[in-house]
Design a protein around this motif. Structure first.
Motif, PDB file in Angstrom:
ATOM      1  N   ILE A 302       0.833  -1.208   0.000  1.00 24.79           N
ATOM      2  CA  ILE A 302       0.000   0.000   0.000  1.00 24.79           C
ATOM      3  C   ILE A 302       0.867   1.257   0.000  1.00 24.79           C
ATOM      4  O   ILE A 302       0.649   2.183  -0.790  1.00 24.79           O
ATOM      5  CB  ILE A 302      -0.951  -0.011   1.212  1.00 24.79           C
ATOM      6  CG1 ILE A 302      -2.001  -1.122   1.049  1.00 24.79           C
ATOM      7  CG2 ILE A 302      -1.637   1.353   1.376  1.00 24.79           C
ATOM      8  CD1 ILE A 302      -2.836  -1.373   2.290  1.00 24.79           C
ATOM      9  N   LYS A 303       1.865   1.292   0.869  1.00 25.80           N
ATOM     10  CA  LYS A 303       2.730   2.478   0.963  1.00 25.80           C
ATOM     11  C   LYS A 303       3.480   2.729  -0.341  1.00 25.80           C
ATOM     12  O   LYS A 303       3.591   3.876  -0.798  1.00 25.80           O
ATOM     13  CB  LYS A 303       3.718   2.313   2.127  1.00 25.80           C
ATOM     14  CG  LYS A 303       3.082   2.494   3.499  1.00 25.80           C
ATOM     15  CD  LYS A 303       4.109   2.514   4.615  1.00 25.80           C
ATOM     16  CE  LYS A 303       4.724   1.147   4.845  1.00 25.80           C
ATOM     17  NZ  LYS A 303       5.636   1.156   6.035  1.00 25.80           N
ATOM     18  N   ARG A 304       3.990   1.669  -0.965  1.00 21.72           N
ATOM     19  CA  ARG A 304       4.753   1.842  -2.202  1.00 21.72           C
ATOM     20  C   ARG A 304       3.859   2.247  -3.376  1.00 21.72           C
ATOM     21  O   ARG A 304       4.253   3.059  -4.220  1.00 21.72           O
ATOM     22  CB  ARG A 304       5.519   0.557  -2.518  1.00 21.72           C
ATOM     23  CG  ARG A 304       6.656   0.285  -1.546  1.00 21.72           C
ATOM     24  CD  ARG A 304       7.510  -0.885  -1.998  1.00 21.72           C
ATOM     25  NE  ARG A 304       8.570  -1.173  -1.024  1.00 21.72           N
ATOM     26  CZ  ARG A 304       9.455  -2.147  -1.163  1.00 21.72           C
ATOM     27  NH1 ARG A 304       9.434  -2.936  -2.236  1.00 21.72           N
ATOM     28  NH2 ARG A 304      10.380  -2.352  -0.237  1.00 21.72           N
ATOM     29  N   LEU A 305       2.663   1.695  -3.436  1.00 17.49           N
ATOM     30  CA  LEU A 305       1.743   2.082  -4.503  1.00 17.49           C
ATOM     31  C   LEU A 305       1.318   3.544  -4.340  1.00 17.49           C
ATOM     32  O   LEU A 305       1.263   4.304  -5.319  1.00 17.49           O
ATOM     33  CB  LEU A 305       0.509   1.165  -4.503  1.00 17.49           C
ATOM     34  CG  LEU A 305       0.727  -0.260  -5.013  1.00 17.49           C
ATOM     35  CD1 LEU A 305      -0.529  -1.102  -4.816  1.00 17.49           C
ATOM     36  CD2 LEU A 305       1.126  -0.263  -6.488  1.00 17.49           C
ATOM     37  N   LYS A 306       1.040   3.935  -3.098  1.00 15.94           N
ATOM     38  CA  LYS A 306       0.662   5.326  -2.838  1.00 15.94           C
ATOM     39  C   LYS A 306       1.826   6.267  -3.153  1.00 15.94           C
ATOM     40  O   LYS A 306       1.609   7.374  -3.676  1.00 15.94           O
ATOM     41  CB  LYS A 306       0.192   5.494  -1.394  1.00 15.94           C
ATOM     42  CG  LYS A 306      -1.125   4.774  -1.098  1.00 15.94           C
ATOM     43  CD  LYS A 306      -1.602   4.998   0.324  1.00 15.94           C
ATOM     44  CE  LYS A 306      -2.240   6.343   0.478  1.00 15.94           C
ATOM     45  NZ  LYS A 306      -2.910   6.502   1.799  1.00 15.94           N
ATOM     46  N   ALA A 307       3.047   5.836  -2.865  1.00 20.02           N
ATOM     47  CA  ALA A 307       4.225   6.661  -3.155  1.00 20.02           C
ATOM     48  C   ALA A 307       4.381   6.883  -4.659  1.00 20.02           C
ATOM     49  O   ALA A 307       4.943   7.910  -5.089  1.00 20.02           O
ATOM     50  CB  ALA A 307       5.474   6.005  -2.583  1.00 20.02           C
ATOM     51  N   LYS A 308       3.878   5.947  -5.449  1.00 24.89           N
ATOM     52  CA  LYS A 308       3.930   6.091  -6.904  1.00 24.89           C
ATOM     53  C   LYS A 308       2.746   6.890  -7.447  1.00 24.89           C
ATOM     54  O   LYS A 308       2.601   7.053  -8.664  1.00 24.89           O
ATOM     55  CB  LYS A 308       3.955   4.707  -7.572  1.00 24.89           C
ATOM     56  CG  LYS A 308       5.289   3.986  -7.434  1.00 24.89           C
ATOM     57  CD  LYS A 308       5.304   2.746  -8.316  1.00 24.89           C
ATOM     58  CE  LYS A 308       6.691   2.124  -8.354  1.00 24.89           C
ATOM     59  NZ  LYS A 308       6.773   1.005  -9.322  1.00 24.89           N
ATOM     60  N   GLY A 309       1.911   7.352  -6.527  1.00 30.45           N
ATOM     61  CA  GLY A 309       0.778   8.184  -6.941  1.00 30.45           C
ATOM     62  C   GLY A 309      -0.497   7.432  -7.225  1.00 30.45           C
ATOM     63  O   GLY A 309      -1.478   8.011  -7.710  1.00 30.45           O
TER      64      GLY A 309
END
Length: 340
Positions: A302-309
């Motif tokens: 979740i954190k990495r996907l959100k970091a990618k926008g």
């Protein structure tokens, strides 16, 4: 003079009464104008898949209107509902009003709220608040979890979703829903959505249409019994379903475009890497909430996907509420006829 004054006063009262009455009449006329008779062909642009979606919404409304118990779910699929485009219904202020043939529920008429018809009926027949609008899915993905609910892991995953303020879609097996109905209710209470993943995970291609329908109906009953709502979607175990089964089920089929293979790896880091290397905008990601490694991988994913926008949404949001029975959906813009 007195007579003349009384005459003028009486005339004034009459005028006031007339004006008041005239003021009320247009309001009544306006109210009456809110109803409009239409055919199902008009509502759906003669699309049989849209008509099947209306039947799906009608079943939910029958159960709701009768405050029916879960034991009545099988019976609602036997109610004769419109299959011909020339049949008529009425648009009202509250929703789509339909007359029913004689049925075991003894319901003569239902009104389906417009909120339940979004994406099923053509926009021009819906109030503006319930019309679909174009959405950009280039930065949207849907997390989905199969095989639950699990007594320990699903609540843990729900806490993660709440912490990061995202929602997911859970495709649950009927036998697990019947064991842990309170967890299925918690899934919905958290703003997530529930789908049907069969009763006990057989391969539909091997059991035939009749047993497939039984598996799905039995699970719909379990989910309704637990939550008071019929699930909109079906995800067939292993992704296998025939064209005949798809027609008989009359629910949209949800597949996936990113397979985490978490069931094979049972490894947190491999799960994370598999999802991150393959996910693009509009994807539906397949995971399972019955494996501790998968649930442990969820926060990082979740954190990495959100970091990618990316915005993490439910399947309904990704598909813009426009999924229809008879079609299977692999992603936001990838859908095909069931069985193909």
């Amino acid at each position: 003079m007195k007579k003349e004054k009384w005459h003028q006063l009486g005339l004034l009262v009459a005028i006031v009464a007339l004006v008041t009455g005239m003021g009320a009449f247009p309001a009544q006329a306006k109210s009456a104008a809110k109803t409009k008779t239409v055919t199902f062909g008009q509502l759906t642009n003669k699309n049989p898949k849209r008509l099947a979606a209306i039947r799906q919404a009608a079943r939910q409304q029958i159960l709701k209107q009768k405050h029916a118990k879960g034991s009545k779910v099988a019976a609602v699929y036997k109610v004769k509902l419109p299959r011909h485009m020339n049949k008529k219904a009425t648009l009202t202020a509250k929703g789509l009003r339909m007359n029913l043939l004689a049925n075991s529920f003894k319901v003569k008429q239902i009104t389906i709220p417009y909120t339940q018809l979004k994406g099923k009926v053509l926009n021009r027949y819906l109030p503006k608040a319930n019309r679909t609008k174009a959405v950009k899915t280039t930065k949207m993905v849907a997390l989905t979890f199969d095989d639950g609910p699990d007594k320990t892991l699903t609540p843990r995953l729900l806490k993660t979703l709440k912490k990061y303020k995202v929602h997911a879609t859970f495709f649950e097996t009927g036998q697990n829903v019947s064991r842990y109905p309170q967890i299925s209710r918690a899934v919905l209470a958290g703003g997530n959505e529930l789908g049907n993943h069969s009763w006990n995970h057989p391969d539909f291609n091997r059991i035939g249409t009749a047993k497939t329908v039984s598996q799905i109906t039995r699970t719909n009953r379990a989910i309704y019994q637990a939550t008071g709502t019929l699930p909109q979607y079906v995800r067939p175990p292993y992704g296998n379903i025939t064209a005949a089964e798809g027609r008989a089920v009359e629910q949209p089929i949800i597949r996936w475009s990113v397979d985490s293979r978490d069931w094979a790896y049972l490894n947190k880091n491999k799960d994370i890497n598999e999802v991150m290397k393959d996910t693009r905008g509009g994807d539906i990601i397949l995971m399972h909430d019955i494996h501790s490694q998968s649930v442990a991988a969820a926060p990082t994913i979740i954190k990495r996907l959100k970091a990618k926008g990316y915005k993490l949404v439910t399947v309904s949001q990704l598909l813009n509420n426009q999924a229809l029975p008879g079609l299977q959906y692999f992603g936001a813009h990838d859908y095909r006829t069931v069985g193909k």
